[in-house]
Design a protein around this motif. Sequence first.
Motif, PDB file in Angstrom:
ATOM      1  N   LEU A   4      20.565  12.936  -4.386  1.00  0.00           N
ATOM      2  CA  LEU A   4      19.550  11.986  -3.966  1.00  0.00           C
ATOM      3  C   LEU A   4      18.742  12.590  -2.833  1.00  0.00           C
ATOM      4  N   THR A   5      17.416  12.596  -2.992  1.00  0.00           N
ATOM      5  CA  THR A   5      16.541  13.266  -2.041  1.00  0.00           C
ATOM      6  C   THR A   5      15.465  12.319  -1.526  1.00  0.00           C
ATOM      7  N   TRP A   6      14.992  12.619  -0.316  1.00  0.00           N
ATOM      8  CA  TRP A   6      13.983  11.791   0.360  1.00  0.00           C
ATOM      9  C   TRP A   6      12.601  12.386   0.156  1.00  0.00           C
ATOM     10  N   HIS A   7      11.637  11.541  -0.199  1.00  0.00           N
ATOM     11  CA  HIS A   7      10.259  12.012  -0.389  1.00  0.00           C
ATOM     12  C   HIS A   7       9.247  11.115   0.313  1.00  0.00           C
ATOM     13  N   GLY A   8       9.690  10.355   1.294  1.00  0.00           N
ATOM     14  CA  GLY A   8       8.805   9.478   2.033  1.00  0.00           C
ATOM     15  C   GLY A   8       9.352   8.068   2.066  1.00  0.00           C
ATOM     16  N   LYS A   9       8.689   7.209   2.805  1.00  0.00           N
ATOM     17  CA  LYS A   9       9.123   5.825   2.956  1.00  0.00           C
ATOM     18  C   LYS A   9       9.264   5.151   1.593  1.00  0.00           C
ATOM     19  N   GLY A  10      10.453   4.621   1.317  1.00  0.00           N
ATOM     20  CA  GLY A  10      10.706   3.908   0.075  1.00  0.00           C
ATOM     21  C   GLY A  10      10.756   4.778  -1.160  1.00  0.00           C
ATOM     22  N   ASP A  11      10.839   6.094  -0.982  1.00  0.00           N
ATOM     23  CA  ASP A  11      10.786   7.024  -2.126  1.00  0.00           C
ATOM     24  C   ASP A  11      12.022   7.916  -2.133  1.00  0.00           C
ATOM     25  N   ILE A  12      13.075   7.430  -2.770  1.00  0.00           N
ATOM     26  CA  ILE A  12      14.310   8.193  -2.959  1.00  0.00           C
ATOM     27  C   ILE A  12      14.392   8.579  -4.421  1.00  0.00           C
ATOM     28  N   ARG A  13      14.722   9.846  -4.700  1.00  0.00           N
ATOM     29  CA  ARG A  13      14.777  10.317  -6.077  1.00  0.00           C
ATOM     30  C   ARG A  13      16.097  11.027  -6.348  1.00  0.00           C
ATOM     31  N   CYS A  14      16.500  10.994  -7.603  1.00  0.00           N
ATOM     32  CA  CYS A  14      17.634  11.800  -8.038  1.00  0.00           C
ATOM     33  C   CYS A  14      17.070  13.079  -8.636  1.00  0.00           C
ATOM     34  N   ASP A  15      17.163  14.171  -7.889  1.00  0.00           N
ATOM     35  CA  ASP A  15      16.549  15.444  -8.268  1.00  0.00           C
ATOM     36  C   ASP A  15      17.601  16.495  -8.596  1.00  0.00           C
ATOM     37  N   SER A  16      17.146  17.544  -9.256  1.00  0.00           N
ATOM     38  CA  SER A  16      17.954  18.751  -9.397  1.00  0.00           C
ATOM     39  C   SER A  16      17.640  19.670  -8.221  1.00  0.00           C
ATOM     40  N   VAL A  17      18.668  20.082  -7.492  1.00  0.00           N
ATOM     41  CA  VAL A  17      18.504  20.949  -6.323  1.00  0.00           C
ATOM     42  C   VAL A  17      19.509  22.093  -6.438  1.00  0.00           C
ATOM     43  N   PRO A  18      19.307  23.192  -5.694  1.00  0.00           N
ATOM     44  CA  PRO A  18      20.254  24.314  -5.770  1.00  0.00           C
ATOM     45  C   PRO A  18      21.657  23.909  -5.316  1.00  0.00           C
ATOM     46  N   ASP A  19      22.656  24.458  -5.983  1.00  0.00           N
ATOM     47  CA  ASP A  19      24.033  24.230  -5.551  1.00  0.00           C
ATOM     48  C   ASP A  19      24.242  24.842  -4.168  1.00  0.00           C
ATOM     49  N   PRO A  20      25.057  24.210  -3.307  1.00  0.00           N
ATOM     50  CA  PRO A  20      25.356  24.806  -2.006  1.00  0.00           C
ATOM     51  C   PRO A  20      26.258  26.023  -2.160  1.00  0.00           C
ATOM     52  N   THR A  21      26.198  26.923  -1.194  1.00  0.00           N
ATOM     53  CA  THR A  21      27.033  28.122  -1.190  1.00  0.00           C
ATOM     54  C   THR A  21      27.665  28.294   0.189  1.00  0.00           C
ATOM     55  N   ILE A  22      28.704  29.096   0.251  1.00  0.00           N
ATOM     56  CA  ILE A  22      29.326  29.434   1.529  1.00  0.00           C
ATOM     57  C   ILE A  22      28.334  30.250   2.354  1.00  0.00           C
ATOM     58  N   GLU A  23      28.013  29.770   3.567  1.00  0.00           N
ATOM     59  CA  GLU A  23      27.085  30.469   4.452  1.00  0.00           C
ATOM     60  C   GLU A  23      27.765  31.033   5.683  1.00  0.00           C
ATOM     61  N   ASP A  24      28.984  30.584   5.939  1.00  0.00           N
ATOM     62  CA  ASP A  24      29.733  31.013   7.120  1.00  0.00           C
ATOM     63  C   ASP A  24      31.215  30.981   6.761  1.00  0.00           C
ATOM     64  N   GLY A  25      31.994  31.770   7.441  1.00  0.00           N
ATOM     65  CA  GLY A  25      33.418  31.838   7.137  1.00  0.00           C
ATOM     66  C   GLY A  25      34.169  30.548   7.371  1.00  0.00           C
ATOM     67  N   ARG A  26      33.583  29.637   8.144  1.00  0.00           N
ATOM     68  CA  ARG A  26      34.250  28.359   8.413  1.00  0.00           C
ATOM     69  C   ARG A  26      33.744  27.248   7.492  1.00  0.00           C
ATOM     70  N   ASP A  27      32.978  27.618   6.475  1.00  0.00           N
ATOM     71  CA  ASP A  27      32.470  26.642   5.504  1.00  0.00           C
ATOM     72  C   ASP A  27      33.491  26.352   4.409  1.00  0.00           C
ATOM     73  N   ALA A  28      33.318  25.190   3.797  1.00  0.00           N
ATOM     74  CA  ALA A  28      33.984  24.869   2.533  1.00  0.00           C
ATOM     75  C   ALA A  28      32.970  24.172   1.644  1.00  0.00           C
ATOM     76  N   ILE A  29      33.185  24.264   0.341  1.00  0.00           N
ATOM     77  CA  ILE A  29      32.380  23.532  -0.629  1.00  0.00           C
ATOM     78  C   ILE A  29      33.279  22.505  -1.295  1.00  0.00           C
ATOM     79  N   ILE A  30      32.809  21.252  -1.337  1.00  0.00           N
ATOM     80  CA  ILE A  30      33.581  20.245  -2.055  1.00  0.00           C
ATOM     81  C   ILE A  30      32.781  19.720  -3.239  1.00  0.00           C
ATOM     82  N   LYS A  31      33.494  19.423  -4.299  1.00  0.00           N
ATOM     83  CA  LYS A  31      32.929  18.691  -5.421  1.00  0.00           C
ATOM     84  C   LYS A  31      33.061  17.208  -5.084  1.00  0.00           C
ATOM     85  N   VAL A  32      31.946  16.526  -4.922  1.00  0.00           N
ATOM     86  CA  VAL A  32      31.955  15.142  -4.464  1.00  0.00           C
ATOM     87  C   VAL A  32      32.460  14.230  -5.578  1.00  0.00           C
TER      88      VAL A  32
END
Length: 389
Positions: A4-32
Motif C-alpha cells: 500500500l502506497t501513498w500518492h497524496g491526500k485521500g489517495d492510497i493505492r495497492c502497487d507493485s514495488v521492488p522487494d526489500p533487500t538486506i542493506e546492512d548486516g543488522r537487517d532482517a527481511i520478514i514475509k508479512v
Amino acid sequence: MKALTWHGKGDIRCDSVPDPTIEDGRDAIIKVTACAICGSDLHIYGGIIPGMEHGDVLGHESMGEVVEVGAGVGNLKVGDRVVVPFTISCGECFFCKRGFFSGCERSNPDRAKAAKLWGNSPGGLFGYSHLLGGYAGGQAEYLRVPYADVGPIKVPDSLTDEQALFLSDIFPTGYMAAEFCDIQPGDTIAIWGCGPVGQMAIRSAFLLGAERVIAIDTVPERLALARAGGALTLDFHEEDIYDRIMELTHGRGADGCIDAVGTEADATASADSVIDRVKTALFMGTDRPHVLRQAIHCCRNFGTVSIVGVYGGFLDKVPMGSAINRGLRFRMGQTPVQHYLPMLLERIQKGEIDPSFVITHRATLEEGPDLYKTFRDKHDGCIKVVLKP
C-alpha cells in the motif's frame, strides 16, 4: 511485491514495488503475515503529516516470518515468527540504553529535518514520512527491518497472529497511556477516544488497578466496545463532558486524563473545535487540540494528563494557566515499544488480555485502499482493520 502506497491526500493505492533487500548486516527481511491500519495512518491519509512522498510504502503495525537475516543478527533465524515494533531503535545510543527506544539517536537518517520542526529528532518509524526516516512500511508482502537484533520479538506458537500483532503499536501505546497515570487503588481514569488505542488504554487501566474508567466518544460501536471492557461511557454529542465528569467525581475531576485522539479531534464537538478546524483549513494552525484542552480542565488538581494521540506542530490556546496553577503533570511520547514487549507478551500468554478483541475487519492488501476510507469514515462498524498479504 504488492504494497500500500501513498500518492497524496485521500489517495492510497495497492502497487507493485521492488522487494526489500538486506542493506546492512543488522537487517532482517520478514514475509508479512499480518499487518494493520492504525489510527495514526489516517493522519497520513488526510494529508496532514509533512514529509510524505509519492510512492511511500505505508504501515507500522506488522508481523511475519523471518526469511533472511544479515550477518550481524544473531538472535533471529529464518523461519522465526516475529512482531516488529513501529519504533526503529539501535539499542546502543544514550536513549536506547535508558529504555527510551523511541528517542533513538541513530535510527532517523532525516533527523536534521525533524530537528528544524521539533527542536530535536525522535527515532525513525516505519512508514511514517521522511521526517522520521522515510522507511518503507509493513502494509506490504515483505518488510526490511533495520536493527533487527534489537526490535522484533519472537512469537510463541501458542499465540495466533491476531493475538500478537498489536504488540507492534496499539497495545504498548494504550498500556503506556495508562501507566503514565500512575494509577492508585480507587482512581478514576478518563479516556478521550475509543478507537483502537483508547480501547487498549481502557483495558490497561483496569489491569493496572483503576477502579473506574470513563470513556468518551460519539461512535456507537466504539462506545459499545468500551462498555464491554467495563468502562462507563459518555457521548460528547449528547452530554457536556466537563459537567458530567465533575458530577461523577463529586467536583474533584478525574485522577488521570488520557488523550488518545490527538491532532484531528472532531470538528463539531464544540465552538473551539470548529474554530480549530477553520484555522487548519486556512493554514493558520497545524493541529486541533480540543481534546487536550478538555482533558486539562477535567483533570483533578495534581493529577496527570497522559497524551498518546499524535500531534504534529504547534497548539493554539492550550490552557497552561489551568495546568500550572493546579499542579498538573503531563506525560507523553511515542511509545518505546521494545521496553514494553516482554512484559506485555507475558500478559497475553497468561490470558490477562487478548488484544484481538478490537478487530472488526479482515481483508487483503488489495482491499486496503477502500478500507482506509471505511476506517476514516467510521462506516460499517469499523474499529480496527487487519490485512493479510
